[in-house]
Design an enzyme around this catalytic site. Sequence first.
Site, PDB file in Angstrom:
ATOM      1  N   GLU A   1       0.841  -1.195   0.000  1.00 24.36           N
ATOM      2  CA  GLU A   1       0.000   0.000   0.000  1.00 24.36           C
ATOM      3  C   GLU A   1       0.879   1.249   0.000  1.00 24.36           C
ATOM      4  OE1 GLU A   1      -3.465   1.649   2.956  1.00 24.36           O
ATOM      5  OE2 GLU A   1      -3.518  -0.490   2.433  1.00 24.36           O
TER       6      GLU A   1
ATOM      7  N   ASP B   1       0.075   5.328   0.492  1.00 27.06           N
ATOM      8  CA  ASP B   1      -1.055   6.154   0.916  1.00 27.06           C
ATOM      9  C   ASP B   1      -0.766   7.645   0.893  1.00 27.06           C
ATOM     10  OD1 ASP B   1      -2.396   3.817   1.538  1.00 27.06           O
ATOM     11  OD2 ASP B   1      -1.907   3.902   3.664  1.00 27.06           O
TER      12      ASP B   1
ATOM     13  N   GLU C   1      -3.113  10.294   2.629  1.00 26.66           N
ATOM     14  CA  GLU C   1      -4.306  10.436   3.460  1.00 26.66           C
ATOM     15  C   GLU C   1      -4.397  11.876   3.948  1.00 26.66           C
ATOM     16  OE1 GLU C   1      -4.722   6.026   5.437  1.00 26.66           O
ATOM     17  OE2 GLU C   1      -3.087   7.314   6.141  1.00 26.66           O
TER      18      GLU C   1
ATOM     19  N   GLN D   1      -1.000  13.101   5.506  1.00 27.94           N
ATOM     20  CA  GLN D   1      -0.250  11.961   6.035  1.00 27.94           C
ATOM     21  C   GLN D   1       0.129  11.046   4.879  1.00 27.94           C
ATOM     22  OE1 GLN D   1      -1.017   9.689   9.837  1.00 27.94           O
ATOM     23  NE2 GLN D   1      -1.832   8.172   8.434  1.00 27.94           N
ATOM     24  N   THR D   2       1.410  10.684   4.804  1.00 23.37           N
ATOM     25  CA  THR D   2       1.871   9.703   3.824  1.00 23.37           C
ATOM     26  C   THR D   2       2.254   8.428   4.562  1.00 23.37           C
ATOM     27  OG1 THR D   2       4.190  10.412   3.950  1.00 23.37           O
ATOM     28  CG2 THR D   2       2.772  11.553   2.372  1.00 23.37           C
ATOM     29  N   ASN D   3       2.064   7.297   3.894  1.00 22.55           N
ATOM     30  CA  ASN D   3       2.362   6.017   4.548  1.00 22.55           C
ATOM     31  C   ASN D   3       2.688   4.973   3.486  1.00 22.55           C
ATOM     32  OD1 ASN D   3       2.744   4.207   6.611  1.00 22.55           O
ATOM     33  ND2 ASN D   3       0.665   4.336   7.425  1.00 22.55           N
TER      34      ASN D   3
ATOM     35  N   GLU E   1       4.458   6.362   8.775  1.00 23.34           N
ATOM     36  CA  GLU E   1       3.766   7.625   8.582  1.00 23.34           C
ATOM     37  C   GLU E   1       4.712   8.821   8.655  1.00 23.34           C
ATOM     38  OE1 GLU E   1       3.151   5.579  11.152  1.00 23.34           O
ATOM     39  OE2 GLU E   1       1.046   4.944  11.164  1.00 23.34           O
TER      40      GLU E   1
ATOM     41  N   TRP F   1      -9.029   7.121  14.921  1.00 26.27           N
ATOM     42  CA  TRP F   1      -7.593   7.407  14.927  1.00 26.27           C
ATOM     43  C   TRP F   1      -7.189   8.697  14.226  1.00 26.27           C
ATOM     44  CZ3 TRP F   1      -5.029   8.058  10.304  1.00 26.27           C
ATOM     45  CH2 TRP F   1      -5.713   7.643   9.160  1.00 26.27           C
TER      46      TRP F   1
ATOM     47  N   GLY G   1      -5.286  11.113  17.337  1.00 25.22           N
ATOM     48  CA  GLY G   1      -5.406   9.755  17.866  1.00 25.22           C
ATOM     49  C   GLY G   1      -6.813   9.359  18.252  1.00 25.22           C
TER      50      GLY G   1
END
Length: 311
Positions: free
Chosen positions: A123, A125, A127, A140-142, A154, A218, A222
Amino acid sequence: MASFQAKMLFMGLLIFCMALVVSSRNRPYTPPAVAHLTDYFPPVSVDKGFSNFFGGSNIRLLSNGSMASLALDKSSGSGMVSKSKYYYGFFSAAIKLPSGLSPGVVVAFYLSNADTSPHNHDEIDIELLGHDKRNDWVLQTNIYANGSVSTGREEKFYFWFDPTEQHHQYSIIWNNHHIVFLVDNIPVREFPRNSGFSSVYPSKPMSIYATIWDGSEWATHGGKYPVNYKYAPFVVSFADMKLSGCILNPTEQVSSCSKAGVSSSDPVEGAEFVRLSEKQLEAMNWARRKLMFYSYCNDRSRFKVLPPECK
Protein backbone atom coordinates in the site's frame (compact mmCIF):
# COMPACT_ATOMS: atom_id res chain seq x y z
CA MET A 1 -5.14 43.09 42.53
CA ALA A 2 -1.55 42.85 41.40
CA SER A 3 -1.77 39.08 41.21
CA PHE A 4 -4.97 39.35 39.15
CA GLN A 5 -3.27 41.74 36.72
CA ALA A 6 -0.26 39.45 36.49
CA LYS A 7 -2.54 36.51 35.78
CA MET A 8 -4.38 38.45 33.05
CA LEU A 9 -1.07 39.50 31.51
CA PHE A 10 0.09 35.87 31.50
CA MET A 11 -3.15 34.71 29.87
CA GLY A 12 -2.84 37.45 27.26
CA LEU A 13 0.71 36.40 26.41
CA LEU A 14 -0.37 32.74 26.24
CA ILE A 15 -3.19 33.52 23.82
CA PHE A 16 -0.83 35.66 21.73
CA CYS A 17 1.72 32.84 21.53
CA MET A 18 -0.97 30.31 20.58
CA ALA A 19 -2.15 32.66 17.84
CA LEU A 20 1.40 32.86 16.51
CA VAL A 21 1.60 29.06 16.39
CA VAL A 22 -1.70 28.75 14.55
CA SER A 23 -0.92 31.56 12.10
CA SER A 24 2.51 30.11 11.33
CA ARG A 25 0.85 26.85 10.34
CA ASN A 26 -1.51 28.63 7.99
CA ARG A 27 0.98 31.17 6.66
CA PRO A 28 0.95 31.10 2.83
CA TYR A 29 4.57 30.16 2.14
CA THR A 30 5.79 30.57 -1.42
CA PRO A 31 7.08 27.15 -2.53
CA PRO A 32 10.22 26.76 -4.66
CA ALA A 33 9.83 26.46 -8.43
CA VAL A 34 9.99 22.89 -9.77
CA ALA A 35 9.09 20.99 -12.93
CA HIS A 36 5.34 20.42 -13.26
CA LEU A 37 5.32 16.65 -13.71
CA THR A 38 1.52 16.64 -13.73
CA ASP A 39 1.63 18.46 -17.08
CA TYR A 40 3.39 15.51 -18.72
CA PHE A 41 0.35 13.24 -18.72
CA PRO A 42 -3.18 13.53 -20.13
CA PRO A 43 -6.10 13.38 -17.69
CA VAL A 44 -8.26 10.28 -17.47
CA SER A 45 -11.97 10.89 -17.11
CA VAL A 46 -13.38 9.40 -13.93
CA ASP A 47 -16.06 7.39 -15.73
CA LYS A 48 -13.44 5.81 -18.04
CA GLY A 49 -10.76 5.10 -15.45
CA PHE A 50 -12.68 4.23 -12.29
CA SER A 51 -15.52 2.09 -10.97
CA ASN A 52 -17.54 2.50 -7.78
CA PHE A 53 -15.83 0.83 -4.83
CA PHE A 54 -18.37 1.51 -2.05
CA GLY A 55 -21.09 4.03 -1.18
CA GLY A 56 -22.31 4.38 -4.75
CA SER A 57 -25.26 6.57 -3.73
CA ASN A 58 -22.77 9.15 -2.38
CA ILE A 59 -20.80 9.37 -5.65
CA ARG A 60 -21.70 11.93 -8.32
CA LEU A 61 -20.04 12.20 -11.71
CA LEU A 62 -19.74 15.79 -12.93
CA SER A 63 -18.62 17.64 -16.07
CA ASN A 64 -19.47 14.76 -18.41
CA GLY A 65 -17.66 12.25 -16.23
CA SER A 66 -14.36 14.14 -16.07
CA MET A 67 -14.63 14.71 -12.31
CA ALA A 68 -16.49 13.29 -9.33
CA SER A 69 -17.72 14.33 -5.91
CA LEU A 70 -17.61 11.81 -3.08
CA ALA A 71 -19.59 12.31 0.13
CA LEU A 72 -19.47 11.06 3.70
CA ASP A 73 -22.70 11.17 5.68
CA LYS A 74 -24.07 9.24 8.62
CA SER A 75 -25.12 6.35 6.39
CA SER A 76 -21.86 5.78 4.53
CA GLY A 77 -18.63 7.06 3.10
CA SER A 78 -17.80 6.49 -0.56
CA GLY A 79 -14.97 5.43 -2.81
CA MET A 80 -13.80 4.61 -6.32
CA VAL A 81 -11.25 2.11 -7.62
CA SER A 82 -9.31 2.12 -10.89
CA LYS A 83 -10.48 -0.28 -13.57
CA SER A 84 -6.87 -1.37 -14.20
CA LYS A 85 -4.08 -2.55 -11.95
CA TYR A 86 -0.66 -0.97 -12.34
CA TYR A 87 2.88 -2.15 -11.82
CA TYR A 88 4.74 1.13 -11.30
CA GLY A 89 3.81 4.54 -12.70
CA PHE A 90 2.73 8.13 -11.98
CA PHE A 91 -0.63 8.66 -10.32
CA SER A 92 -2.22 11.99 -9.51
CA ALA A 93 -5.51 13.63 -8.56
CA ALA A 94 -6.61 17.23 -8.15
CA ILE A 95 -8.51 17.27 -4.87
CA LYS A 96 -10.63 19.93 -3.20
CA LEU A 97 -11.27 19.05 0.43
CA PRO A 98 -14.47 19.63 2.43
CA SER A 99 -14.67 23.01 4.13
CA GLY A 100 -15.78 23.67 7.68
CA LEU A 101 -15.30 21.51 10.74
CA SER A 102 -13.95 18.11 9.68
CA PRO A 103 -12.40 16.19 12.62
CA GLY A 104 -12.30 12.44 12.04
CA VAL A 105 -12.85 12.76 8.27
CA VAL A 106 -10.32 10.94 6.07
CA VAL A 107 -9.90 11.60 2.35
CA ALA A 108 -7.52 9.14 0.71
CA PHE A 109 -5.83 8.77 -2.66
CA TYR A 110 -3.80 5.59 -2.53
CA LEU A 111 -2.53 2.41 -4.16
CA SER A 112 -3.26 -1.03 -2.73
CA ASN A 113 -3.50 -4.73 -3.60
CA ALA A 114 -5.33 -5.83 -0.44
CA ASP A 115 -8.05 -7.32 -2.65
CA THR A 116 -5.68 -9.83 -4.28
CA SER A 117 -3.05 -10.19 -1.53
CA PRO A 118 -5.02 -9.89 1.72
CA HIS A 119 -2.30 -11.44 3.90
CA ASN A 120 0.75 -9.75 2.38
CA HIS A 121 -0.59 -6.65 0.69
CA ASP A 122 1.29 -3.53 -0.40
CA GLU A 123 0.00 0.00 0.00
CA ILE A 124 1.12 3.56 -0.81
CA ASP A 125 -1.06 6.15 0.92
CA ILE A 126 -1.86 9.81 0.62
CA GLU A 127 -4.31 10.44 3.46
CA LEU A 128 -5.79 13.85 4.16
CA LEU A 129 -6.94 14.09 7.75
CA GLY A 130 -9.64 16.48 8.89
CA HIS A 131 -8.61 18.37 11.96
CA ASP A 132 -9.90 20.14 15.04
CA LYS A 133 -11.50 23.54 15.62
CA ARG A 134 -8.76 25.40 13.76
CA ASN A 135 -9.90 23.64 10.56
CA ASP A 136 -6.32 22.56 9.81
CA TRP A 137 -6.17 19.65 7.40
CA VAL A 138 -3.10 17.42 7.64
CA LEU A 139 -1.33 15.43 4.93
CA GLN A 140 -0.25 11.96 6.04
CA THR A 141 1.87 9.70 3.82
CA ASN A 142 2.36 6.02 4.55
CA ILE A 143 3.86 2.89 2.99
CA TYR A 144 3.22 -0.80 3.62
CA ALA A 145 4.83 -3.79 1.91
CA ASN A 146 4.22 -7.53 2.15
CA GLY A 147 1.60 -7.11 4.85
CA SER A 148 3.77 -5.01 7.18
CA VAL A 149 0.75 -3.19 8.62
CA SER A 150 2.13 -3.41 12.16
CA THR A 151 4.93 -1.03 11.14
CA GLY A 152 3.30 2.16 9.98
CA ARG A 153 5.71 4.42 8.10
CA GLU A 154 3.77 7.62 8.58
CA GLU A 155 5.00 11.13 7.96
CA LYS A 156 2.72 14.12 8.54
CA PHE A 157 2.74 17.63 7.10
CA TYR A 158 0.86 20.89 7.35
CA PHE A 159 -0.09 22.68 4.13
CA TRP A 160 1.21 25.98 2.82
CA PHE A 161 -2.26 26.76 1.43
CA ASP A 162 -5.93 26.25 2.30
CA PRO A 163 -6.78 22.87 0.68
CA THR A 164 -10.52 23.58 0.88
CA GLU A 165 -10.56 26.66 -1.35
CA GLN A 166 -9.66 25.04 -4.67
CA HIS A 167 -8.27 21.88 -6.24
CA HIS A 168 -4.63 20.99 -5.55
CA GLN A 169 -2.57 18.20 -7.09
CA TYR A 170 -1.61 15.18 -4.97
CA SER A 171 0.72 12.78 -6.77
CA ILE A 172 2.66 9.54 -6.32
CA ILE A 173 5.68 8.30 -8.27
CA TRP A 174 6.23 4.57 -7.82
CA ASN A 175 8.87 2.72 -9.78
CA ASN A 176 11.81 0.37 -9.31
CA HIS A 177 13.97 3.23 -8.01
CA HIS A 178 11.90 5.10 -5.43
CA ILE A 179 8.49 6.22 -4.20
CA VAL A 180 7.90 9.99 -4.15
CA PHE A 181 4.94 11.86 -2.70
CA LEU A 182 4.23 15.29 -4.23
CA VAL A 183 1.81 18.13 -3.51
CA ASP A 184 1.34 20.62 -6.35
CA ASN A 185 4.47 19.01 -7.86
CA ILE A 186 6.57 19.78 -4.75
CA PRO A 187 8.15 16.55 -3.49
CA VAL A 188 7.48 16.19 0.24
CA ARG A 189 8.85 12.68 0.77
CA GLU A 190 11.11 10.21 -1.02
CA PHE A 191 11.32 6.52 -0.08
CA PRO A 192 14.21 4.95 -2.03
CA ARG A 193 14.35 1.30 -2.99
CA ASN A 194 17.32 -0.24 -1.23
CA SER A 195 18.59 -3.80 -1.47
CA GLY A 196 19.25 -3.69 2.26
CA PHE A 197 15.53 -3.45 3.05
CA SER A 198 13.82 -4.58 -0.15
CA SER A 199 11.16 -6.49 1.80
CA VAL A 200 9.56 -3.20 2.91
CA TYR A 201 9.28 -1.85 -0.65
CA PRO A 202 5.91 -2.33 -2.46
CA SER A 203 6.55 -4.64 -5.38
CA LYS A 204 3.24 -6.15 -6.52
CA PRO A 205 0.69 -4.65 -8.94
CA MET A 206 -1.85 -2.35 -7.30
CA SER A 207 -5.13 -0.57 -7.98
CA ILE A 208 -5.66 3.15 -7.35
CA TYR A 209 -8.35 4.23 -4.90
CA ALA A 210 -10.07 7.56 -4.15
CA THR A 211 -12.17 7.53 -0.98
CA ILE A 212 -13.74 9.51 1.86
CA TRP A 213 -14.60 7.76 5.12
CA ASP A 214 -15.00 7.99 8.89
CA GLY A 215 -11.66 7.66 10.67
CA SER A 216 -12.93 8.76 14.07
CA GLU A 217 -11.00 6.05 15.91
CA TRP A 218 -7.59 7.41 14.93
CA ALA A 219 -7.52 10.24 12.38
CA THR A 220 -7.63 13.41 14.50
CA HIS A 221 -5.30 13.54 17.50
CA GLY A 222 -5.41 9.75 17.87
CA GLY A 223 -9.20 9.63 17.92
CA LYS A 224 -9.70 12.47 20.38
CA TYR A 225 -12.03 14.29 17.98
CA PRO A 226 -14.57 12.05 16.14
CA VAL A 227 -16.66 12.99 13.12
CA ASN A 228 -19.49 15.37 14.02
CA TYR A 229 -22.32 14.48 11.65
CA LYS A 230 -24.07 17.72 12.54
CA TYR A 231 -21.89 19.18 9.76
CA ALA A 232 -22.51 16.38 7.22
CA PRO A 233 -22.43 15.73 4.37
CA PHE A 234 -18.69 16.12 3.92
CA VAL A 235 -18.03 16.39 0.19
CA VAL A 236 -14.67 16.04 -1.57
CA SER A 237 -14.07 16.75 -5.26
CA PHE A 238 -11.69 14.68 -7.42
CA ALA A 239 -10.63 15.97 -10.85
CA ASP A 240 -7.73 15.90 -13.34
CA MET A 241 -6.93 12.26 -12.64
CA LYS A 242 -3.61 11.02 -14.07
CA LEU A 243 -2.97 7.27 -14.30
CA SER A 244 0.20 6.58 -16.28
CA GLY A 245 2.24 3.43 -15.88
CA CYS A 246 2.51 -0.27 -16.54
CA ILE A 247 -0.98 -1.75 -16.82
CA LEU A 248 -1.25 -5.34 -15.67
CA ASN A 249 -2.73 -7.81 -18.15
CA PRO A 250 -5.02 -9.86 -15.88
CA THR A 251 -5.00 -12.92 -18.16
CA GLU A 252 -1.24 -13.17 -18.58
CA GLN A 253 -0.18 -11.52 -15.30
CA VAL A 254 2.38 -9.40 -17.15
CA SER A 255 2.55 -5.62 -17.46
CA SER A 256 2.28 -3.46 -20.56
CA CYS A 257 5.68 -1.82 -20.09
CA SER A 258 8.62 -2.18 -22.40
CA LYS A 259 12.11 -0.78 -21.83
CA ALA A 260 12.61 -0.17 -25.52
CA GLY A 261 12.74 3.50 -26.51
CA VAL A 262 12.10 4.93 -23.04
CA SER A 263 11.62 8.72 -23.03
CA SER A 264 12.82 11.03 -20.27
CA SER A 265 9.21 11.54 -19.17
CA ASP A 266 8.42 7.85 -18.85
CA PRO A 267 7.28 7.47 -15.20
CA VAL A 268 8.87 4.05 -14.79
CA GLU A 269 12.35 4.41 -16.29
CA GLY A 270 12.50 7.98 -17.63
CA ALA A 271 15.35 10.20 -16.47
CA GLU A 272 12.96 12.73 -14.87
CA PHE A 273 11.34 10.05 -12.73
CA VAL A 274 14.10 7.69 -11.60
CA ARG A 275 15.79 10.38 -9.49
CA LEU A 276 14.96 13.81 -8.12
CA SER A 277 16.62 16.83 -9.70
CA GLU A 278 18.61 19.32 -7.66
CA LYS A 279 15.65 21.72 -7.68
CA GLN A 280 13.30 18.96 -6.56
CA LEU A 281 15.65 18.00 -3.74
CA GLU A 282 15.83 21.63 -2.63
CA ALA A 283 12.03 21.86 -2.74
CA MET A 284 11.66 18.66 -0.73
CA ASN A 285 14.08 19.91 1.90
CA TRP A 286 12.05 23.13 2.05
CA ALA A 287 8.79 21.23 2.61
CA ARG A 288 10.24 18.93 5.23
CA ARG A 289 11.94 21.74 7.11
CA LYS A 290 8.94 24.07 7.19
CA LEU A 291 5.91 21.76 7.13
CA MET A 292 6.69 18.25 8.39
CA PHE A 293 5.76 17.81 12.05
CA TYR A 294 5.92 14.00 12.44
CA SER A 295 8.11 11.21 11.08
CA TYR A 296 8.09 7.63 12.27
CA CYS A 297 11.88 7.69 11.98
CA ASN A 298 11.97 10.15 14.88
CA ASP A 299 9.45 8.34 17.08
CA ARG A 300 11.46 6.56 19.76
CA SER A 301 8.31 5.95 21.79
CA ARG A 302 7.06 3.60 19.05
CA PHE A 303 10.33 2.00 18.01
CA LYS A 304 12.96 0.89 20.47
CA VAL A 305 14.90 -0.12 17.38
CA LEU A 306 14.24 2.10 14.39
CA PRO A 307 13.17 0.44 11.11
CA PRO A 308 16.21 -0.27 8.90
CA GLU A 309 15.46 2.42 6.35
CA CYS A 310 15.66 5.10 9.08
CA LYS A 311 19.31 4.42 9.86
